[in-house]
Design a protein around this motif. Structure first.
Motif, mmCIF file in Angstrom:
data_model
loop_
_atom_site.group_PDB
_atom_site.id
_atom_site.type_symbol
_atom_site.label_atom_id
_atom_site.label_comp_id
_atom_site.label_asym_id
_atom_site.label_seq_id
_atom_site.Cartn_x
_atom_site.Cartn_y
_atom_site.Cartn_z
ATOM 1 N N GLY A 4 26.378 -34.111 -79.894
ATOM 2 C CA GLY A 4 27.147 -34.431 -81.066
ATOM 3 C C GLY A 4 28.570 -35.466 -79.917
ATOM 4 O O GLY A 4 28.490 -36.469 -80.143
ATOM 5 N N ALA A 5 28.809 -34.758 -79.268
ATOM 6 C CA ALA A 5 30.409 -35.739 -79.310
ATOM 7 C C ALA A 5 29.612 -36.669 -77.220
ATOM 8 O O ALA A 5 30.061 -37.224 -77.659
ATOM 9 C CB ALA A 5 31.151 -34.093 -77.794
ATOM 10 N N ARG A 6 28.652 -36.548 -76.699
ATOM 11 C CA ARG A 6 28.026 -37.490 -75.827
ATOM 12 C C ARG A 6 27.946 -39.055 -76.524
ATOM 13 O O ARG A 6 27.547 -40.142 -76.428
ATOM 14 C CB ARG A 6 26.769 -37.532 -75.508
ATOM 15 C CG ARG A 6 27.591 -35.822 -73.964
ATOM 16 C CD ARG A 6 25.877 -35.207 -73.758
ATOM 17 N NE ARG A 6 25.007 -36.338 -72.969
ATOM 18 C CZ ARG A 6 25.493 -36.509 -72.055
ATOM 19 N NH1 ARG A 6 26.485 -36.090 -71.416
ATOM 20 N NH2 ARG A 6 24.865 -37.326 -70.786
ATOM 21 N N HIS B 74 28.916 -44.261 -78.298
ATOM 22 C CA HIS B 74 29.289 -45.014 -79.743
ATOM 23 C C HIS B 74 30.407 -46.398 -79.379
ATOM 24 O O HIS B 74 30.634 -47.318 -79.694
ATOM 25 C CB HIS B 74 28.910 -44.664 -81.128
ATOM 26 C CG HIS B 74 29.587 -45.093 -82.228
ATOM 27 N ND1 HIS B 74 28.985 -46.514 -82.565
ATOM 28 C CD2 HIS B 74 31.153 -45.330 -82.686
ATOM 29 C CE1 HIS B 74 29.797 -46.939 -83.616
ATOM 30 N NE2 HIS B 74 31.144 -46.080 -83.192
ATOM 31 N N LEU B 75 31.316 -44.926 -78.953
ATOM 32 C CA LEU B 75 32.765 -46.071 -78.938
ATOM 33 C C LEU B 75 32.873 -47.011 -77.287
ATOM 34 O O LEU B 75 33.493 -48.253 -77.852
ATOM 35 C CB LEU B 75 33.726 -44.946 -78.424
ATOM 36 C CG LEU B 75 34.425 -43.970 -79.773
ATOM 37 C CD1 LEU B 75 34.936 -42.802 -79.304
ATOM 38 C CD2 LEU B 75 35.354 -44.969 -80.849
ATOM 39 N N VAL C 188 37.150 -41.630 -84.461
ATOM 40 C CA VAL C 188 35.806 -40.991 -84.658
ATOM 41 C C VAL C 188 36.412 -39.260 -85.160
ATOM 42 O O VAL C 188 36.846 -38.668 -84.253
ATOM 43 C CB VAL C 188 34.605 -40.944 -83.940
ATOM 44 C CG1 VAL C 188 33.724 -40.418 -84.396
ATOM 45 C CG2 VAL C 188 35.137 -42.401 -83.419
ATOM 46 N N GLY C 189 35.041 -38.843 -86.260
ATOM 47 C CA GLY C 189 35.378 -37.792 -86.590
ATOM 48 C C GLY C 189 34.611 -36.893 -86.269
ATOM 49 O O GLY C 189 33.760 -36.544 -85.240
ATOM 50 N N PRO D 135 31.587 -51.721 -84.305
ATOM 51 C CA PRO D 135 29.637 -51.797 -84.089
ATOM 52 C C PRO D 135 29.824 -51.905 -83.028
ATOM 53 O O PRO D 135 30.666 -52.635 -82.294
ATOM 54 C CB PRO D 135 29.808 -53.003 -85.814
ATOM 55 C CG PRO D 135 31.234 -53.895 -85.631
ATOM 56 C CD PRO D 135 32.422 -52.856 -85.447
ATOM 57 N N VAL D 136 28.818 -51.133 -82.586
ATOM 58 C CA VAL D 136 28.402 -51.590 -81.511
ATOM 59 C C VAL D 136 27.658 -52.845 -80.582
ATOM 60 O O VAL D 136 27.338 -53.295 -81.743
ATOM 61 C CB VAL D 136 27.255 -50.584 -81.395
ATOM 62 C CG1 VAL D 136 26.758 -50.904 -79.706
ATOM 63 C CG2 VAL D 136 27.293 -48.503 -81.258
#
Length: 323
Positions: free
Chosen positions: A155-157, A162-163, A261-262, A321-322
């Motif tokens: 999830g963290a990856r 995304h960022l 982001v959470g 957004p990406v």
């Protein structure tokens, strides 16, 4: 039970069957027994029955942070699933971990710890008492407990990818409790992905998974001369705090000038006033796995499992957004 049997003109075993779901008993006899029980004010004692069966049908749940909406939602799901399985939930509020005396004073069939750490002392006492332990949203290096967790590293990856896809290069990580396994895994996955892309470790502040502490940590980040253009928060509570500070104290356009982001996808994350991008933990699946483990461990207390439930990134308006 003896009085009810005499009043209804039946045996005591027939009275027992009348109050046992699914037992065989002719309808008119059951009606006579229930009428006699109502007349005499008789109700079966589940604790007495548990002494006979060796099981109480009660599952203890230790939880430290009821201010976190993710655990409130989990408790509701867990209570519903246990009820559907003929089990009952007994809550043990805890700071650190539940009191051993409190837990073992009751005849519980299993102990579920919601993001509560497990000491070797509690693990040993529960093992000797025959009470299996399941850690929810937390892992342990001890071999006498099962655990059900989300895929924190993955999830963290996904958040980091995304960022970076949104063009961010000055990233920060808003940490939860430093010793929590969930926090450690999320920070490690996030930092490792940045390193693989040739970026330095993120800026870091600690919000202890709490709203007020996260507000203070966000202020420290945004007052830096090299303030970040994206913040990954180790849970949604801290992310909502970060959005509040960025928008209302610094006048920042969240989702454009700063991405936040959470992690968890609590109900408030979808509110239009926050529109929080977050990594969604599959709470329903995690609870189903927890209930499955409870049944399995009641039959075979030594067969421990570590279950990982994959989640997904939910993109909303708090992040770019990406490209």
């Amino acid at each position: 039970m003896h009085d009810v049997a005499r009043e209804a003109g039946v045996s005591q075993s027939a009275v027992s069957r009348a109050f046992t779901p699914g037992s065989s008993l002719v309808a008119d006899k059951r009606e006579r027994i229930l009428a006699a029980a109502a007349k005499l004010g008789y109700r079966p004692n589940p604790l007495a029955r548990s002494l006979i069966r060796g099981r109480s049908g009660i599952v203890g749940v230790g939880v430290a942070n009821l201010a976190n909406p993710f655990f409130v939602a989990t408790l509701q799901l867990l209570s519903d699933r246990l009820d559907q399985n003929g089990l009952r939930l007994m809550l043990f509020p805890a700071q650190g971990e539940p009191s051993i005396q409190d837990v073992l004073h009751y005849r519980i069939d299993a102990l579920v710890l919601l993001s509560v750490s497990l000491s070797s002392l509690l693990a040993g006492e529960c093992r000797r008492a025959g009470v299996p332990i399941i850690l929810y949203n937390r892992t342990t290096d001890q071999d006498d407990a099962s655990c059900v967790v989300g895929d924190n590293a993955h999830g963290a990856r996904a958040v980091a990818a995304h960022l970076l896809g949104g063009g961010h290069r000055r990233l920060a990580f808003l940490s939860g409790s430093p010793d929590a396994s969930t926090n450690i895994e999320r920070e490690a996955g996030f930092t490792a992905y940045l390193a693989e892309q040739g970026l330095p470790p993120p800026l870091r502040e600690c919000g202890h998974f709490a709203f007020d502490a996260a507000m203070a940590a966000t202020r420290r980040l945004l007052l830096r001369p090299d303030r970040p253009d994206a913040i990954f928060c180790a849970n949604d509570t801290m992310a909502l705090a970060a959005i509040t500070v960025a928008r209302h104290e610094f006048g920042i356009d969240v989702g454009r000038d700063l991405s936040i982001v959470g992690y968890d996808d609590v109900p408030m994350a979808a509110w239009p006033s926050f529109a929080l991008t977050t990594y969604s933990q599959p709470a329903a699946q995690m609870v189903d796995e927890t209930v499955r483990l409870i049944h399995a461990l009641r039959e075979s207390p030594s067969n421990h499992e570590a279950v990982v439930c994959p989640g997904k990134l939910v993109v909303r308006g708090s992040s770019r957004p990406v490209a």
